[in-house]
Design a protein around this motif. Structure first.
Motif, mmCIF file in Angstrom:
data_model
loop_
_atom_site.group_PDB
_atom_site.id
_atom_site.type_symbol
_atom_site.label_atom_id
_atom_site.label_comp_id
_atom_site.label_asym_id
_atom_site.label_seq_id
_atom_site.Cartn_x
_atom_site.Cartn_y
_atom_site.Cartn_z
ATOM 1 N N GLY A 1 0.871 -1.163 0.000
ATOM 2 C CA GLY A 1 0.000 0.000 0.000
ATOM 3 C C GLY A 1 0.908 1.213 0.000
ATOM 4 O O GLY A 1 2.123 1.099 0.026
ATOM 5 N N MET A 2 0.306 2.402 -0.034
ATOM 6 C CA MET A 2 1.097 3.627 -0.010
ATOM 7 C C MET A 2 1.693 3.799 1.386
ATOM 8 O O MET A 2 0.997 3.641 2.381
ATOM 9 C CB MET A 2 0.172 4.793 -0.316
ATOM 10 N N PRO A 3 3.016 4.108 1.487
ATOM 11 C CA PRO A 3 3.589 4.281 2.815
ATOM 12 C C PRO A 3 3.088 5.559 3.475
ATOM 13 O O PRO A 3 2.524 6.417 2.816
ATOM 14 C CB PRO A 3 5.090 4.374 2.516
ATOM 15 N N GLY A 4 3.324 5.699 4.769
ATOM 16 C CA GLY A 4 3.002 6.966 5.438
ATOM 17 C C GLY A 4 1.966 6.810 6.515
ATOM 18 O O GLY A 4 1.372 5.755 6.695
ATOM 19 N N GLN A 5 1.762 7.915 7.238
ATOM 20 C CA GLN A 5 0.861 7.900 8.375
ATOM 21 C C GLN A 5 -0.530 8.273 7.905
ATOM 22 O O GLN A 5 -0.809 9.415 7.575
ATOM 23 C CB GLN A 5 1.369 8.927 9.375
ATOM 24 N N ARG A 6 -1.421 7.300 7.856
ATOM 25 C CA ARG A 6 -2.732 7.570 7.271
ATOM 26 C C ARG A 6 -3.836 7.546 8.308
ATOM 27 O O ARG A 6 -3.739 6.899 9.334
ATOM 28 C CB ARG A 6 -3.016 6.518 6.207
ATOM 29 N N VAL A 7 -4.925 8.189 7.955
ATOM 30 C CA VAL A 7 -6.067 8.247 8.843
ATOM 31 C C VAL A 7 -6.748 6.875 8.889
ATOM 32 O O VAL A 7 -6.760 6.131 7.905
ATOM 33 C CB VAL A 7 -7.022 9.352 8.341
#
Ligand code: SAM
Ligand code: SF4
Ligand code: SF4
Length: 387
Positions: free
Chosen positions: A374-380
């Motif tokens: 999935g797309m990396p990063g801090q997601r809601v």
């Protein structure tokens, strides 16, 4: 069953919400005033038509794809009551969204029916009118656990229809998927109650997870065929940061359609509205034509077929942040403006600035990533902004 991977991110510290953009009515960086005319469009030319409002970040289920028990445990810090928008605050914001072109409202969560006296909010939203003087399309997504009890009050308050999430008919599979041992019979009774009071046309959403409930696809299709209820199959998505999503657990919608078509022939139908996320398939008669009496199914292919080009949805979180995409890294705060005494025009101007700056198209971008990430990063989290 395949192993679940829980990333080493402590979601408890931040209530499922990533960073926030704030807006100011005065001083450097103050917004330009915009009087709404119903014609707002975003950075990619998409209008604003659909608002999903999360009314609580709490839920009585622990579906592993949304609120896994390992993260949403007894120590998880939900939002305090004071952080939640009141019904009056939600209605005031919604009025400005409607002035900008929103025609459809969906109440969600968490589990929206856990919010006390929700029918009061439904009543307030049902009174709103579009600039053309039309009522809004007002609906709600629920896990169905409290629906039998609440269907009548919701209908009387002005709710038009409901979508019920149900991931299988087999009691053991369902109890395992909600992970709180909740029986399927109670949800089915909730659906019947909604049908009896006229909260329709009812949709039933089934998230399909390979290795978990693929064997429920045909029983679900058989059960709802010819009932007037539209069953929709949703691809398991990489939302949030807690569900340990893996591509090999996604069953592409094309395979769902193929599976059902082999037993109950299907023909593809036209989309019902622009920006509609579901691809529609009708049950066919012996002549190979759609038989409306048999009804239809929908498939929502958020992973295998991006539909960002027509995405006209904004999401309002329980504490008054606007999210421009299900996969957003950032919220845009409206609660500070509300509680800081901003005028309606100032609130409308903030909504305009937020929407005009929107270029999100996560699902399209995901298609260019390696297949298993999935797309990396801090997601809601999905439970924080709703589906
Ligand atoms: N609690 C309510 C319910 O379950 O209907 C409303 C909120 S729930 C977050 C909204 C929808 O999101 C549900 O239909 C649920 O199945 C779906 N959902 C949650 N996590 C998902 C995921 N990882 N992939 C696909 N759909 C998901
Ligand atoms: Fe609760 Fe709905 Fe998420 Fe399941 S999908 S955990 S019912 S919010
Ligand atoms: Fe809309 Fe974001 Fe989903 Fe694309 S990925 S359809 S922009 S919510």
């Amino acid at each position: 069953m395949s192993e679940r991977v829980i990333p080493l991110v402590d979601e408890r510290a931040r209530g499922g919400a990533p960073s926030t953009v704030r807006y100011h009515t005065s001083g450097p960086g103050a917004m330009a005033e915009v009087v709404p005319n119903g014609l707002l469009s975003d950075g990619l030319g998409r209008p604003l038509r659909d608002l999903r409002i999360s009314v609580t970040d709490r839920c009585n289920f622990r579906c592993a794809y949304c609120m896994p028990k390992e993260v949403f445990d007894k120590d998880y810090q939900y939002l305090p009551q004071s952080a939640l928008l009141s019904f009056e605050e939600i209605t005031r914001l919604t009025r400005q969204f409607v002035a900008h072109g929103v025609q459809k409202i969906r109440l969600t969560g968490g589990e929206p029916l856990l919010r006390k006296n929700l029918e009061i909010l439904v009543g307030q939203l049902a009174d709103l009118r579009t600039p053309e003087g039309l009522p809004l399309d007002l609906t709600l997504t629920t896990n169905g656990s409290l629906l039998e009890r609440k269907a009548r009050a919701l209908k009387d308050a002005g709710l038009q229809r409901v979508t019920v999430s149900l991931d299988g008919l087999d009691d053991a599979v369902f109890r395992q998927m909600n992970d709180v041992d909740f029986p399927v019979a109670d949800v089915l009774r909730g659906i019947e109650a909604a049908q009896a009071v006229g909260l329709g046309p009812i949709k039933v959403n089934m998230v399909v997870k390979r290795g978990t409930n693929v064997d429920q696809i045909l029983p679900m299709a058989r059960h709802f065929q010819g009932t007037g209820i539209v069953l929709r199959f949703i691809e398991y998505m990489d939302v949030g940061a807690t569900n340990g999503w893996r591509m090999d657990e996604v069953l592409p919608s094309a395979e769902v359609v193929e599976l059902i078509h082999r037993e109950m022939p299907l023909v593809q139908l036209e989309p019902s509205a622009p920006g509609e996320t579901a691809e529609r398939w009708g049950y066919a008669n012996a002549a190979g034509e759609h038989d409306p009496a048999l009804g239809e199914i929908g498939v929502i292919s958020s992973v295998t077929q991006a539909f960002c080009r027509d995405c006209n949805r904004a999401r309002l979180s329980t504490e008054g942040q606007v999210y421009l995409c299900l996969f957003a890294h950032q919220g845009h705060d409206l609660r500070d403006l509300l509680r800081g005494g901003a005028s309606d025009v100032q609130i409308a101007s903030a909504i305009a600035a937020i929407w005009q700056g929107r270029t999100d198209r996560y699902s399209e971008l995901r298609a260019s990533l390696p297949a298993d990430v999935g797309m990396p990063g801090q997601r809601v989290e999905m439970s924080y902004i709703g589906g």
